[in-house]
Motif scaffolding. Structure first.
Motif, PDB file in Angstrom:
ATOM      1  N   HIS A   2       0.837  -1.197   0.000  1.00  0.00           N
ATOM      2  CA  HIS A   2       0.000   0.000   0.000  1.00  0.00           C
ATOM      3  C   HIS A   2       0.877   1.255   0.000  1.00  0.00           C
ATOM      4  O   HIS A   2       1.879   1.323   0.708  1.00  0.00           O
ATOM      5  CB  HIS A   2      -0.922   0.019   1.222  1.00  0.00           C
ATOM      6  CG  HIS A   2      -1.896  -1.118   1.226  1.00  0.00           C
ATOM      7  ND1 HIS A   2      -2.001  -2.013   2.274  1.00  0.00           N
ATOM      8  CD2 HIS A   2      -2.806  -1.513   0.302  1.00  0.00           C
ATOM      9  CE1 HIS A   2      -2.931  -2.907   1.987  1.00  0.00           C
ATOM     10  NE2 HIS A   2      -3.428  -2.634   0.807  1.00  0.00           N
TER      11      HIS A   2
ATOM     12  N   THR B  63      -7.865   6.457   1.737  1.00  0.00           N
ATOM     13  CA  THR B  63      -8.496   5.788   2.876  1.00  0.00           C
ATOM     14  C   THR B  63      -8.918   6.800   3.931  1.00  0.00           C
ATOM     15  O   THR B  63      -9.993   6.681   4.537  1.00  0.00           O
ATOM     16  CB  THR B  63      -7.540   4.743   3.484  1.00  0.00           C
ATOM     17  OG1 THR B  63      -7.257   3.750   2.495  1.00  0.00           O
ATOM     18  CG2 THR B  63      -8.160   4.067   4.705  1.00  0.00           C
TER      19      THR B  63
ATOM     20  N   MET C 227      -4.920   3.814   7.176  1.00  0.00           N
ATOM     21  CA  MET C 227      -4.037   2.650   7.092  1.00  0.00           C
ATOM     22  C   MET C 227      -2.817   2.946   7.953  1.00  0.00           C
ATOM     23  O   MET C 227      -2.131   3.946   7.732  1.00  0.00           O
ATOM     24  CB  MET C 227      -3.579   2.415   5.643  1.00  0.00           C
ATOM     25  CG  MET C 227      -4.588   1.786   4.740  1.00  0.00           C
ATOM     26  SD  MET C 227      -3.864   1.526   3.095  1.00  0.00           S
ATOM     27  CE  MET C 227      -5.151   0.549   2.336  1.00  0.00           C
TER      28      MET C 227
ATOM     29  N   ARG D 282       4.040  -1.519   6.122  1.00  0.00           N
ATOM     30  CA  ARG D 282       3.745  -0.916   4.820  1.00  0.00           C
ATOM     31  C   ARG D 282       4.882   0.045   4.457  1.00  0.00           C
ATOM     32  O   ARG D 282       4.778   1.258   4.657  1.00  0.00           O
ATOM     33  CB  ARG D 282       2.405  -0.182   4.866  1.00  0.00           C
ATOM     34  CG  ARG D 282       1.200  -1.104   5.043  1.00  0.00           C
ATOM     35  CD  ARG D 282      -0.106  -0.327   4.965  1.00  0.00           C
ATOM     36  NE  ARG D 282      -1.257  -1.222   4.893  1.00  0.00           N
ATOM     37  CZ  ARG D 282      -2.120  -1.441   5.889  1.00  0.00           C
ATOM     38  NH1 ARG D 282      -1.938  -0.825   7.063  1.00  0.00           N
ATOM     39  NH2 ARG D 282      -3.142  -2.250   5.723  1.00  0.00           N
TER      40      ARG D 282
ATOM     41  N   ASP E 142      -7.350  -4.733  -0.229  1.00  0.00           N
ATOM     42  CA  ASP E 142      -7.774  -4.268   1.088  1.00  0.00           C
ATOM     43  C   ASP E 142      -9.283  -4.394   1.250  1.00  0.00           C
ATOM     44  O   ASP E 142      -9.853  -3.916   2.221  1.00  0.00           O
ATOM     45  CB  ASP E 142      -7.328  -2.817   1.345  1.00  0.00           C
ATOM     46  CG  ASP E 142      -7.780  -1.857   0.252  1.00  0.00           C
ATOM     47  OD1 ASP E 142      -8.538  -2.294  -0.631  1.00  0.00           O
ATOM     48  OD2 ASP E 142      -7.372  -0.688   0.285  1.00  0.00           O
TER      49      ASP E 142
END
Length: 385
Positions: A253, A261, A275, A291, A329
């Motif tokens: 991501h 998001t 996230m 990530r 996701d």
């Protein structure tokens, strides 16, 4: 059917026939949805979001052959028939983008060093990709000496680039850590499995593939199949990574995923959340999710992909077989695309809006909130008023 010979009941053209056409005599048109087009398309292809309306309005060139394609040549064939009825010289590419991807994937060659050098030696990519990759690792303390990391590869541009970045970090030998390049096959069709394996070979990524039947398991689920699929895939990845002795899994991501998001949580979730750059697993003790692409922009990933002439898959699940509806996701592509368009409109008035949305979750003032959650418990500002 050979060359440019056409079956008039099925106005189609093969890849060989396409190669025989004179340059400039035809227009190659991608008829897939916008998300699929943005993810990757054939060389020199253009995209008309509303091709049928453009044709009805007479805005398509009448002096060129229009070669249409979708993923498998089914929807584009129906569209070609409609355009021919309007008087256009329209044909559909037989077997569509999938046929082109198959032919492309057969050109397997080891270009790993060339692709690595594009990240390290090309200044633009080094600054905008590798430096931001290492910045996230340092800033959020994503890797520690002795870690064994499962680099989770879906086969898309983000995770494939992440794998190369990890390889380069390992090559620089800044501190000791180990890598496993993990590919889970949740039930890919033959084309997508082939493309993943051939891209990995081309890029010099030593993948370990393991198979599951997740796509089959969620096929008949009516409510939130994408969300369930994403949860199941995450669980299988944790399970396999732990079996291999890993203590972390890395997902691809990027900055834009995080930014979108943030906004989606407010617009459709009625909450402020994002996230996280790293998370402890609740179900797999001692495991973490990281990530490391957190600061890397999607436009830079696309530029790197196109510079190296690479083509990757999307998830290609049984629901669409084109991956126009879901992501890893569990968020619908339509909602994310809608959010992308909204941000693009806002950016016209405020060129810094993307950074503002991204940074908003780093600047939350608890004292200015009427309520917030901590460990699942709701707290009101009245508690300390």
């Amino acid at each position: 059917m050979n060359g440019t010979e056409l079956n008039m009941e099925k106005p189609e053209i093969t890849l060989n026939g396409l190669a025989d056409l004179t340059e400039g005599s035809f227009l190659l048109i991608d008829t897939r949805d916008e998300a699929s087009y943005e993810y990757g398309t054939m060389e020199n292809a253009i995209h008309f979001p509303n091709l049928y309306e453009e044709a009805r309005a007479g805005r398509l060139p009448a002096d060129k052959k229009l070669v249409l394609f979708c993923m498998h040549g089914i929807e584009s064939l129906a569209l070609a028939v409609q355009l021919r009825e309007m008087g256009y010289d329209a044909v559909s590419l037989k077997d569509g983008y999938g046929a082109w991807l198959r032919a492309f994937s057969l050109k397997k060659e080891d270009r790993s060093r060339e692709i690595e050098l594009s990240i390290i030696k090309k200044r633009n990519f080094h600054e905008k990709i590798f430096s931001k990759f290492t910045k996230a690792i340092t800033h959020f303390k994503l890797i520690e000496p002795g870690d064994k990391i499962a680099v989770c590869i879906s086969g898309g541009k983000d995770s494939m680039l992440m794998a190369k970045l990890f390889q380069e970090l390992k090559r620089q030998d800044r501190f000791p850590f180990e890598l496993e390049f993990l590919v889970m096959d949740p039930g890919y069709n033959e084309l997508n499995r082939l493309l993943i394996e051939n891209n990995a070979a081309t890029m010099g990524i030593p993948i370990r593939v393991f198979e599951t039947s997740i796509f089959d398991a969620v096929y008949n689920v009516e409510k939130s199949p994408c969300y369930l699929c994403a949860r199941m895939r995450r669980g299988h990845l944790y399970d396999k990574a732990k079996e291999l002795g890993c203590n972390k899994i890395a997902l691809g991501h990027h900055y834009d995923d995080v930014m979108e998001t943030n906004l989606m949580a407010m617009l459709w979730g009625g909450q402020i959340q994002t996230m996280m750059p790293k998370l402890h697993s609740l179900n797999f003790e001692g495991m973490e999710l990281i990530r490391p692409m957190y600061y890397v922009r999607e436009e830079d990933i696309k530029a790197w992909r196109d510079y190296n002439g690479l083509h990757f898959i999307q998830c290609a699940c049984h629901f669409t077989d084109t991956c126009s509806s879901c992501r890893d996701d569990g968020v619908s592509i339509s909602k994310r695309l809608e959010t992308k368009k909204l941000i693009a409109r806002l950016k016209k008035d405020n060129p810094y809006v993307e950074h503002s949305i991204f940074n908003s979750v780093f600047n939350v003032n608890i004292d200015a909130l009427p309520a917030y959650k901590k460990d699942g418990v709701v707290h009101s500002f009245l508690e300390n008023y």
